[in-house]
Design an enzyme around this catalytic site. Structure first.
Site, PDB file in Angstrom:
ATOM      1  CG  ASP A  91      -1.635   1.297   1.416  1.00  0.00           C
ATOM      2  OD1 ASP A  91      -2.399   1.660   0.517  1.00  0.00           O
ATOM      3  OD2 ASP A  91      -1.427   1.959   2.453  1.00  0.00           O
ATOM      4  CD  GLU A 132      -4.463  16.931   1.959  1.00  0.00           C
ATOM      5  OE1 GLU A 132      -4.871  17.555   2.968  1.00  0.00           O
ATOM      6  OE2 GLU A 132      -4.557  15.696   1.831  1.00  0.00           O
ATOM      7  NE  ARG A 164     -16.726  15.896  -6.199  1.00  0.00           N
ATOM      8  CZ  ARG A 164     -16.274  15.548  -7.403  1.00  0.00           C
ATOM      9  NH1 ARG A 164     -15.167  14.846  -7.525  1.00  0.00           N
ATOM     10  NH2 ARG A 164     -16.938  15.900  -8.478  1.00  0.00           N
ATOM     11  CE  LYS A 184      -7.167  24.443  -1.056  1.00  0.00           C
ATOM     12  NZ  LYS A 184      -8.055  24.965  -0.037  1.00  0.00           N
TER      13      LYS A 184
END
Length: 253
Positions: A91, A132, A164, A184
């Site tokens: 993974d 992020e 989203r 964004k």
């Protein structure tokens, strides 16, 4: 356990050997001559009973040796399988990477200056507390020297699974009372948002997003009102020392 079982099996082997050998004089005393092949065949039939006991000891020993190399084996069969493994599937996120996607690049559209994209990306991320979002602020600060901003006139819009997107609304844009809508988010969500505002989508936007996705990154589109300015390249950062660890795996076979 391994040593104790080994001693037990050696003892049983000696007992089986003595039993077979003693059968020869007992047979002669009874008037029965036992051929050597019969005695050897009997011994060969008795000895495998010790192998059954050895299997668990072999499995325990193999699991212990793998544990010394920081490898956990669930069973003796797993130890056997480890001897022929030549492909390793892992993974990625959080295993060989840090687990948090980091902003590494700003890719503007053809009619946009990268400085303008950096400015809008920073405004959209100032209130974003995700790793992020913080990485975007750090990127534009380090690469484009954009420092702290006055946020009193900003209304921040948090990310949601429905939209989203995240960003901010800037009050009094260009000296007017009009709101400047900065967002964004996912490329398709931003494209739908810009289209709803009457804007158009640059032809090269999807090509940029596809290139980033093909490289294993995550494209994050940035828009200012009805205009898409470009893409933020989010990337999983590989942990330090991973190359050396794979080298150790290969050395172990």
């Amino acid at each position: 356990n391994e040593i104790a079982l080994h001693i037990l099996l050696v003892g049983l082997t000696l007992i089986f050997l003595m039993a077979c050998v003693s059968l020869v004089p007992l047979g002669l005393y009874s008037g029965l001559r036992l051929p050597t092949t019969v005695v050897v065949a009997l011994l060969v039939c008795l000895i495998p009973t010790t192998i059954g006991g050895l299997l668990s000891a072999i499995g325990i020993a193999g699991m212990d040796r793998m544990l010394r190399k920081n490898v956990l084996a669930a069973s003796g069969r797993a130890v056997e399988a480890a001897g022929v493994v030549d492909t390793l599937l892992l993974d990625k996120t959080g295993t060989i990477t840090l687990g948090n996607r980091m902003a590494t690049e700003l890719v503007p559209t053809l009619d946009t200056r990268v400085e303008d994209l950096a400015d809008v990306a920073q405004l959209a991320s100032l209130a974003d507390e995700t790793p992020e979002g913080r990485s975007i602020v750090v990127l534009v600060k380090d690469r484009y020297l954009l420092r702290g901003r006055d946020t009193t006139h900003l209304h921040f819009v948090p990310f949601s699974a429905q939209t989203r997107m995240s960003g901010c609304d800037v009050a009094g844009a260009n000296g007017s009372g009009r709101l400047r809508v900065i967002r964004k988010g996912a490329v398709d969500a931003i494209c739908a948002h810009v289209t709803a505002l009457g804007g158009t989508i640059p032809a090269e936007l999807y090509a940029i997003a596809d290139r980033i996705a093909d490289d294993g990154g995550t494209p994050l589109a940035v828009s200012d009102d009805g205009r898409v300015l470009g893409i933020i390249h989010l990337k999983d950062v590989v942990k330090g020392g991973i190359r050396e660890r794979f080298g150790r795996f290969r050395a172990m076979g």
